[in-house]
Motif scaffolding. Sequence first.
Motif, PDB file in Angstrom:
ATOM      1  N   SER A  71     -20.568 -32.030  -4.498  1.00 47.39           N
ATOM      2  CA  SER A  71     -21.136 -32.102  -5.780  1.00 47.39           C
ATOM      3  C   SER A  71     -20.732 -33.471  -6.511  1.00 47.39           C
ATOM      4  CB  SER A  71     -20.095 -30.374  -6.473  1.00 47.39           C
ATOM      5  OG  SER A  71     -19.935 -29.606  -5.293  1.00 47.39           O
ATOM      6  N   ALA A  72     -19.389 -34.309  -5.879  1.00 48.37           N
ATOM      7  CA  ALA A  72     -19.528 -35.127  -6.967  1.00 48.37           C
ATOM      8  C   ALA A  72     -20.842 -36.404  -6.771  1.00 48.37           C
ATOM      9  CB  ALA A  72     -18.315 -36.304  -6.335  1.00 48.37           C
ATOM     10  N   ALA A  73     -21.643 -36.324  -4.902  1.00 47.75           N
ATOM     11  CA  ALA A  73     -22.255 -37.165  -4.660  1.00 47.75           C
ATOM     12  C   ALA A  73     -23.480 -36.553  -5.444  1.00 47.75           C
ATOM     13  CB  ALA A  73     -22.492 -37.424  -3.752  1.00 47.75           C
ATOM     14  N   ALA A  74     -23.729 -35.337  -5.627  1.00 46.71           N
ATOM     15  CA  ALA A  74     -25.025 -34.749  -6.427  1.00 46.71           C
ATOM     16  C   ALA A  74     -25.163 -34.888  -7.368  1.00 46.71           C
ATOM     17  CB  ALA A  74     -24.890 -33.197  -5.822  1.00 46.71           C
ATOM     18  N   ARG A  75     -23.673 -34.960  -8.082  1.00 52.72           N
ATOM     19  CA  ARG A  75     -23.727 -35.921  -9.697  1.00 52.72           C
ATOM     20  C   ARG A  75     -24.211 -37.243  -9.541  1.00 52.72           C
ATOM     21  NH1 ARG A  75     -18.544 -37.013 -12.249  1.00 52.72           N
ATOM     22  NH2 ARG A  75     -18.776 -38.402 -10.359  1.00 52.72           N
ATOM     23  N   ASN A  76     -24.225 -38.046  -8.760  1.00 48.81           N
ATOM     24  CA  ASN A  76     -24.468 -38.873  -8.818  1.00 48.81           C
ATOM     25  C   ASN A  76     -26.147 -39.099  -9.061  1.00 48.81           C
ATOM     26  OD1 ASN A  76     -21.995 -39.877  -9.596  1.00 48.81           O
ATOM     27  ND2 ASN A  76     -21.109 -40.597  -7.206  1.00 48.81           N
ATOM     28  N   ILE A  77     -26.875 -37.835  -7.691  1.00 46.40           N
ATOM     29  CA  ILE A  77     -27.902 -38.294  -7.434  1.00 46.40           C
ATOM     30  C   ILE A  77     -28.949 -37.790  -9.110  1.00 46.40           C
ATOM     31  CG2 ILE A  77     -29.411 -37.757  -6.065  1.00 46.40           C
ATOM     32  CD1 ILE A  77     -27.496 -37.151  -3.525  1.00 46.40           C
ATOM     33  N   ASP A 123     -17.702 -26.706   5.186  1.00 46.90           N
ATOM     34  CA  ASP A 123     -17.787 -28.333   4.428  1.00 46.90           C
ATOM     35  C   ASP A 123     -19.052 -28.784   4.854  1.00 46.90           C
ATOM     36  OD1 ASP A 123     -16.422 -27.615   7.533  1.00 46.90           O
ATOM     37  OD2 ASP A 123     -16.944 -30.061   7.059  1.00 46.90           O
ATOM     38  N   VAL A 124     -19.610 -28.773   5.466  1.00 50.93           N
ATOM     39  CA  VAL A 124     -20.593 -28.946   6.058  1.00 50.93           C
ATOM     40  C   VAL A 124     -21.923 -29.344   4.767  1.00 50.93           C
ATOM     41  CG1 VAL A 124     -22.328 -26.539   6.998  1.00 50.93           C
ATOM     42  CG2 VAL A 124     -23.244 -28.309   7.987  1.00 50.93           C
ATOM     43  N   TYR A 125     -21.458 -28.642   3.711  1.00 57.28           N
ATOM     44  CA  TYR A 125     -22.991 -28.316   2.886  1.00 57.28           C
ATOM     45  C   TYR A 125     -22.363 -29.916   2.166  1.00 57.28           C
ATOM     46  CZ  TYR A 125     -23.386 -24.255   4.061  1.00 57.28           C
ATOM     47  OH  TYR A 125     -23.829 -22.605   4.680  1.00 57.28           O
ATOM     48  N   GLY A 126     -21.054 -30.105   1.523  1.00 55.68           N
ATOM     49  CA  GLY A 126     -20.685 -31.278   1.224  1.00 55.68           C
ATOM     50  C   GLY A 126     -20.451 -32.615   2.160  1.00 55.68           C
ATOM     51  N   GLN A 127     -20.554 -32.676   2.886  1.00 54.68           N
ATOM     52  CA  GLN A 127     -20.665 -33.385   4.565  1.00 54.68           C
ATOM     53  C   GLN A 127     -21.958 -33.665   3.920  1.00 54.68           C
ATOM     54  OE1 GLN A 127     -18.907 -34.870   6.703  1.00 54.68           O
ATOM     55  NE2 GLN A 127     -17.498 -34.113   6.873  1.00 54.68           N
ATOM     56  N   ILE A 128     -22.643 -33.017   3.978  1.00 55.15           N
ATOM     57  CA  ILE A 128     -24.633 -33.179   3.898  1.00 55.15           C
ATOM     58  C   ILE A 128     -24.887 -33.979   2.510  1.00 55.15           C
ATOM     59  CG2 ILE A 128     -26.904 -32.767   4.043  1.00 55.15           C
ATOM     60  CD1 ILE A 128     -26.264 -31.043   6.213  1.00 55.15           C
ATOM     61  N   LEU A 129     -23.996 -33.392   1.624  1.00 57.48           N
ATOM     62  CA  LEU A 129     -24.572 -34.356  -0.084  1.00 57.48           C
ATOM     63  C   LEU A 129     -24.511 -35.895   0.082  1.00 57.48           C
ATOM     64  CD1 LEU A 129     -23.873 -31.465  -2.722  1.00 57.48           C
ATOM     65  CD2 LEU A 129     -26.044 -32.460  -2.053  1.00 57.48           C
ATOM     66  N   VAL A 130     -22.079 -35.592   0.899  1.00 60.74           N
ATOM     67  CA  VAL A 130     -22.277 -37.325   0.683  1.00 60.74           C
ATOM     68  C   VAL A 130     -22.927 -38.435   1.813  1.00 60.74           C
ATOM     69  CG1 VAL A 130     -20.212 -38.968   1.089  1.00 60.74           C
ATOM     70  CG2 VAL A 130     -19.929 -36.098  -0.046  1.00 60.74           C
ATOM     71  N   ALA A 131     -23.460 -37.110   2.734  1.00 61.11           N
ATOM     72  CA  ALA A 131     -23.937 -38.143   3.772  1.00 61.11           C
ATOM     73  C   ALA A 131     -25.286 -38.864   2.569  1.00 61.11           C
ATOM     74  CB  ALA A 131     -24.564 -37.501   5.037  1.00 61.11           C
ATOM     75  N   LEU A 132     -25.884 -37.896   2.058  1.00 58.08           N
ATOM     76  CA  LEU A 132     -26.987 -38.312   1.443  1.00 58.08           C
ATOM     77  C   LEU A 132     -27.222 -39.345   0.262  1.00 58.08           C
ATOM     78  CD1 LEU A 132     -29.400 -34.735   1.226  1.00 58.08           C
ATOM     79  CD2 LEU A 132     -29.526 -36.113   2.718  1.00 58.08           C
ATOM     80  N   LEU A 133     -26.614 -39.649   0.168  1.00 58.93           N
ATOM     81  CA  LEU A 133     -25.881 -40.188  -1.076  1.00 58.93           C
ATOM     82  C   LEU A 133     -26.133 -41.726  -0.703  1.00 58.93           C
ATOM     83  CD1 LEU A 133     -24.337 -40.851  -4.069  1.00 58.93           C
ATOM     84  CD2 LEU A 133     -22.508 -41.535  -3.013  1.00 58.93           C
ATOM     85  N   GLN A 139     -20.246 -28.933 -12.541  1.00 58.50           N
ATOM     86  CA  GLN A 139     -19.031 -26.761 -12.856  1.00 58.50           C
ATOM     87  C   GLN A 139     -18.714 -26.995 -11.668  1.00 58.50           C
ATOM     88  OE1 GLN A 139     -18.778 -25.266 -15.347  1.00 58.50           O
ATOM     89  NE2 GLN A 139     -17.632 -23.777 -13.722  1.00 58.50           N
ATOM     90  N   LEU A 140     -19.468 -27.101 -10.355  1.00 57.56           N
ATOM     91  CA  LEU A 140     -18.727 -26.937  -9.152  1.00 57.56           C
ATOM     92  C   LEU A 140     -18.059 -27.865  -8.125  1.00 57.56           C
ATOM     93  CD1 LEU A 140     -22.254 -26.527  -7.470  1.00 57.56           C
ATOM     94  CD2 LEU A 140     -20.730 -24.913  -7.954  1.00 57.56           C
ATOM     95  N   MET A 141     -17.677 -29.234  -9.016  1.00 60.79           N
ATOM     96  CA  MET A 141     -16.360 -30.068  -8.856  1.00 60.79           C
ATOM     97  C   MET A 141     -15.536 -29.378  -9.518  1.00 60.79           C
ATOM     98  SD  MET A 141     -18.010 -34.309  -9.523  1.00 60.79           S
ATOM     99  CE  MET A 141     -15.753 -34.678  -9.431  1.00 60.79           C
ATOM    100  N   GLN A 142     -14.918 -28.871 -10.351  1.00 65.36           N
ATOM    101  CA  GLN A 142     -14.608 -28.376 -11.576  1.00 65.36           C
ATOM    102  C   GLN A 142     -13.866 -27.018 -10.426  1.00 65.36           C
ATOM    103  OE1 GLN A 142     -15.673 -27.709 -15.299  1.00 65.36           O
ATOM    104  NE2 GLN A 142     -15.887 -30.559 -15.615  1.00 65.36           N
ATOM    105  N   GLU A 143     -14.677 -26.389 -10.792  1.00 70.28           N
ATOM    106  CA  GLU A 143     -14.427 -25.380  -9.491  1.00 70.28           C
ATOM    107  C   GLU A 143     -13.649 -25.834  -7.963  1.00 70.28           C
ATOM    108  OE1 GLU A 143     -17.508 -21.628  -8.805  1.00 70.28           O
ATOM    109  OE2 GLU A 143     -18.092 -22.099 -10.890  1.00 70.28           O
TER     110      GLU A 143
END
Length: 594
Positions: free
Chosen positions: A412-418, A343-353, A433-437
């Motif tokens: 992935s949602a945060a990365a999409r917005n970025i 979960d750490v990877y998503g945490q970092i992406l959401v934090a970077l948004l 694609q990763l959001m859907q998966e």
Amino acid sequence: MAKHTYDMGLIGNCAYLALIHKDTSIEWLCWPRFDSSFVFGPLLDQKKGGEYSIKPDAEHFTSHQYYMENTNILCTEITCQEGSYRVTDFAPRFRQHQRYYKPLMLVRKVEPLSGSPRIKATCRPVGNYGEFPLSRRRSSNHIAFLGLDEEVRLTTNASLSYILEDQYFVLNETLYFVLTYGAPLEANLESTAEAFLSQTRRYWRNWVKNTSISNFFQDQVIRSALALKIHQYEDTGAIIASPTTSLPEHPGSGRNWDYRFCWMRDTYYILNAFNNIGHFEEMERYFHFIANITAKDTQRYQPLYSISGQSKLTELELELEGYLGNNRPVRIGNDAYTHIQNDVYGQILVALLPLYIDRRFNDEERIESRKLISKTLKKIQQTMNEPDAGLWEFRDFAQYHCYTYLFHWAGSAAARNIARHMGDRELEQQANQLMQEASSKIEECFDPQRGVYTQAIGKHHLDASTLQLIMMHYLDPSSDRAKTHLAEMEKELKTPEGLFYRYKHADDFGVPQSTFLICAFWYIEALACVGRIDEAVREFESILKYTNHLGLLSEDVDSRDGSQWGNFPQAYSHVGLLNAVYRISKQLDRPSFL
């Protein structure tokens, strides 16, 4: 059995933290860093932990401990038959020469209030987790303690003879005790201590005035914000989970962990809390810490790092008696750094948004961000079909955790917005694609018979972390599915007192006996999200009885008697309080005169 609370207050200045008991004893002080050996640690061993106290010559006395309003300055008033006195403890912090002055210095001001109390000032620091006492050297106005990398010095206007000989003496004037590590206090003692007290008080009150909060439970929000602030190690920007180690989740459990590290999984919640109270500087420093961690070219991001970003946190057991004399093992380091927690990877992406949607950040702070976003997304892709230890850090088994997939989805949602912000179509498509998966994996956790999302794919157990499905709007909070999921969670994990278990199944240490406080705050947020506002307010009010006498929160609470357990104070619990209040007050948004 009487209700157990941590009868201590916390002081700090973003360079160190100290816990002070209601009897004036410094129960815990680590120098020179949050994660260094204690200099005073009777919290974990009364014999080896040394002592720094200013106690009365009386077997029976009363204590009244409180914070100076809107500060991290702690006052302890002791009353005995001979009279009363006040000890004011603080860690200096204020602006000086365009920088923050935050020395490794603990200032104690001792003043008589009534009568002629007799006191004894004891100062016996120790080294290497109590393995050796420090030698003493007497000078004209101070005592030097030798044996550590740098000198510990006690500068005082009290009688050095009385201190060195452990004698009681009559307190008939104001005394100052300034303990330093490294650079000593060379200036005039009395005037400098008073100036530092005045400037530190002013600093904290200005900091509070610059906090954006509603009228909803302001006192509790201010105390939580002040506590959270000093959990940040300003030198690097890291924020630790707790200043303590090895305080048990419940007595004799063996669940005694070192929490003096920075967990990646907490990143999103902590940044959210600071953003919700309008404190940008702390967010910015934490971003710098995260950027330094993620810049390293490693195969995986660890669940946690040291406050300076070190990756190896070897777990050791010490020969100490443990909390209350019988809670072993005492651990330093944390083997969870070796765990797989995806979960750490998503945490970092959401934090970077916020770097992209918050205009307070400038372009220079987004250097090489595409590379970082792409690299982190790739890690989500690589771990999509990999079981992990989950956010609760199960040590003996791996599962396909719903919470991990939620953060794959959210990240992935945060990365999409970025990607949209950067105009990068390729990155946007990859994120979609990763959001859907991730979403399909989350749905594999759904139990249609009960209408609830379970802890992991193919598992029957429920887990409080899945409340986040509602809070992070994976589930529409107004939907029947969100409401049914919440109702099932309440049925299985909620106690009549409003506390929440993480889960109720056996793990590598057996079945948990204490509730995890952050989960109760998640529950309150979920109630607010689905529109059950009156219940959210009622549950919040109920949770407040689990603070100690100063409004400080522990990690765990025993639902049977309301006892505080686990490491203390727990930054994550205070983050939970701040975010729950913000969520409720947004729903209650109305003029204060109505």
